[in-house]
Design a protein around this motif. Structure first.
Motif, short mmCIF file in Angstrom:
data_model
loop_
_atom_site.label_atom_id
_atom_site.label_comp_id
_atom_site.label_asym_id
_atom_site.label_seq_id
_atom_site.Cartn_x
_atom_site.Cartn_y
_atom_site.Cartn_z
N PRO A 293 0.90 -1.00 0.02
CA PRO A 293 0.08 0.05 -0.04
C PRO A 293 0.67 1.18 -0.04
O PRO A 293 1.93 1.38 0.40
N PHE A 294 0.23 2.17 -0.56
CA PHE A 294 0.80 3.61 -0.69
C PHE A 294 0.38 4.43 0.80
O PHE A 294 -0.84 4.72 0.57
N ASP A 361 4.71 7.74 0.63
CA ASP A 361 4.21 8.80 -0.32
C ASP A 361 5.14 10.16 -0.04
O ASP A 361 4.94 10.88 0.90
N LEU A 362 6.32 10.20 -0.86
CA LEU A 362 7.19 11.30 -0.44
C LEU A 362 6.52 12.80 -0.88
O LEU A 362 7.22 13.73 -0.77
N SER A 363 5.45 12.53 -1.81
CA SER A 363 5.01 13.97 -2.36
C SER A 363 4.50 14.62 -1.04
O SER A 363 4.14 15.94 -1.33
N LYS A 364 4.13 13.95 -0.11
CA LYS A 364 3.50 14.71 1.25
C LYS A 364 4.48 14.47 2.10
O LYS A 364 4.51 15.62 3.13
N ARG A 365 5.29 13.69 2.33
CA ARG A 365 6.44 13.58 3.51
C ARG A 365 7.77 13.14 2.77
O ARG A 365 7.99 12.39 2.49
N LEU A 402 16.89 5.80 1.06
CA LEU A 402 15.48 5.47 0.69
C LEU A 402 15.89 4.22 -0.22
O LEU A 402 16.32 4.43 -1.21
N GLN A 403 15.10 3.03 0.24
CA GLN A 403 15.51 1.95 -0.76
C GLN A 403 14.16 1.07 -1.13
O GLN A 403 12.90 1.19 -0.41
N ASN A 404 14.04 0.15 -2.06
CA ASN A 404 13.14 -0.70 -2.54
C ASN A 404 13.29 -2.05 -1.95
O ASN A 404 14.16 -2.74 -2.64
N ARG A 441 8.97 9.54 -6.85
CA ARG A 441 9.27 8.04 -6.78
C ARG A 441 8.10 7.21 -5.73
O ARG A 441 7.78 7.97 -5.00
N THR A 442 7.74 6.25 -6.18
CA THR A 442 6.53 5.39 -5.62
C THR A 442 6.97 4.13 -5.03
O THR A 442 6.23 3.14 -4.55
#
Length: 471
Positions: A293-294, A361-365, A402-404, A441-442
């Motif tokens: 989940p995002f 969600d890096l667009s918000k945090r 930050l990693q996947n 990035r998501t």
């Protein structure tokens, strides 16, 4: 020892005029002969299930049932669902050593009811699928090839990223299992096989420090079996055959097996400390991609009270409730975290991390802040060894990455990293790590914190506090 006892006897003779003293040197008993290693074989009510009983002296009895399965004990029972002649070997251990002997057991008929079981059907497609079922390496999955400690349960040392081994001749290998009058196994590799370098000599290669692709022709007429040892199941390939990546063994622990997916764990013939993992899928099957989940979530940990996430540790020593070494200035907290990078090559990539279980969600945090205390008593000058590409000394810095996590051991290849240098020693300073440049990035679901640099073998002690991810 015998000479010493004889010397004592002479002293007694001299002192007491004894007429004789015969003391034999205690020696180990001789190893048993092959003729002494005897056993009986008796069918149960099911002629395909045989009870083997050792009639030989000794304190340990090991069995090889001739189909890849093994056992231990004075009396053991083994099932042979498929007709054929099997060579059973008993090895007896005594105080003097060990010796083996063999006998042949003949199974007259295949028992179809013993073949109709879930694991056999998953592996082969069942008795009605005459062509059998073909399996291939799940190259799209992270961790389709992995390595970990033999005492562990996961490939914690390394996990291959999707398609990472595309040039190794590993992904075109096909492994077909059939369920018929013989449990046949066919390994098709198009002439080359990917091998562990230390074990390569076992299939005609040359021992090497690195893995490589070797020319190899699989033997014909291989068979397979599944043995049960306690609560574990093992898939065994006959005559030195193997599955996919060669590590010098033919026995694979079945960690999971379904109609479409199989996950195996095996040892290494050349290194008893290593366990290798392989993920396979039915040929033609594409596993559905399950996205985490995002989420938009604030993260914080002040180490005085529990944070809203859990820290995980990779090689670093991390005390999350340590007395503040300098409760003055911008940080008067009672408790902080003590971060220790131990010396040595094994600790060159020490870090702590947060595996979130969801994508950020890096667009918000996208801003991470933390406080750090860098002691001057660390040695920032000496060079205890390092990789060629690394800075050779302990660094006065904090890195946040930050990693996947789906990429396993290759998560660093797509990571985003911000490094902050620290110039003020022996006092608390606050650092800001701004990831606005990757805010679209998501795929990030892991936050890693590394203090003191990486790739070098130098030790260091640092203190952290007030970690937070904020708008």
């Amino acid at each position: 020892m015998k000479n010493y006892i004889s010397y004592i006897c002479l002293l007694f003779l001299a002192a007491f005029s004894w007429t004789g003293c015969e003391v034999e040197d205690p020696e180990l008993a001789p190893a048993p002969t092959a003729e002494q290693v005897t056993f009986t074989m008796k069918p149960t009510s099911n002629p395909n299930i045989i009870t083997f009983t050792s009639t030989a002296p000794g304190f340990k009895a090991l069995w090889d049932f001739g189909d890849g399965a093994t056992g231990e004990g004075t009396e053991v029972t083994h099932a042979y669902p498929v007709k054929g002649e099997y060579t059973v070997k008993l090895t007896i251990y005594t105080a003097g050593g060990s010796t083996s002997s063999t006998q042949k057991v003949t199974i007259a008929n295949t028992n179809p009811t013993m073949l109709n079981r879930e694991d056999y059907n998953f592996l082969t497609g069942g008795a009605n699928q005459l062509e059998g079922k073909t399996w291939v390496i799940d190259k799209q999955a992270g961790g389709h090839l992995g390595i970990g400690p033999i005492t562990g349960t996961t490939p914690e040392w390394y996990q291959a990223a999707p398609n990472e081994k595309a040039s190794e001749g590993y992904y075109d290998d096909e492994m077909t299992f059939k369920l018929s009058n013989t449990l046949s196994y066919t390994y098709k590799n198009n002439g080359t096989t990917f091998t562990n370098g230390a074990n390569a000599a076992g299939i005609g290669g040359v021992a090497s420090a690195s893995d490589y692709t070797v020319n190899y022709v699989p033997p014909a007429n291989l068979t397979w079996s599944i043995s049960e040892e306690g609560t574990k199941k093992f898939l065994i390939i006959s005559n030195g055959g193997f599955i996919g990546y060669y590590t010098g063994v033919s026995k694979y622990e079945i960690l999971s097996l379904t109609e479409n997916e199989m996950y195996l764990r095996s040892g290494s013939g050349a290194n008893a400390e290593h366990a290798w993992y392989q993920k396979l899928v039915r040929k033609g099957y594409t596993a559905p991609v399950v996205q985490k989940p995002f989420k938009v979530v604030d993260l914080n940990d002040n180490f005085d009270t529990p944070g809203n996430f859990t820290w995980s540790i990779e090689k670093a020593l991390f005390n999350e409730s340590y007395d503040n070494p300098a409760p003055v200035g911008i940080n008067t907290s009672a408790k902080v975290a003590r971060y220790t990078k131990a010396p040595g090559k094994d600790n060159e990539f020490a870090n702590v991390f947060i595996d979130l279980g969801y994508r950020i969600d890096l667009s918000k945090r996208h801003v991470i802040k933390l406080k750090v205390f860098v002691p001057s008593y660390n040695d920032y000058v000496s060079m205890a060894g390092a990789e060629d590409w690394a800075v050779k000394t302990l660094q006065k810095q904090v890195s946040v990455k930050l990693q996947n996590s789906l990429l396993g051991g290759n998560a660093f290849t797509t990571q985003a990293e911000v490094i902050q240098k620290v110039t003020q020693m022996d006092q608390w300073v606050e650092l800001t790590f701004d990831f606005s440049g990757v805010s679209q990035r998501t795929d990030f679901d892991k936050i890693l914190v590394q203090v003191g640099g990486e790739g070098h073998f130098n030790p260091g002690i640092f203190f952290l506090d007030d970690f937070q991810l904020m708008p």
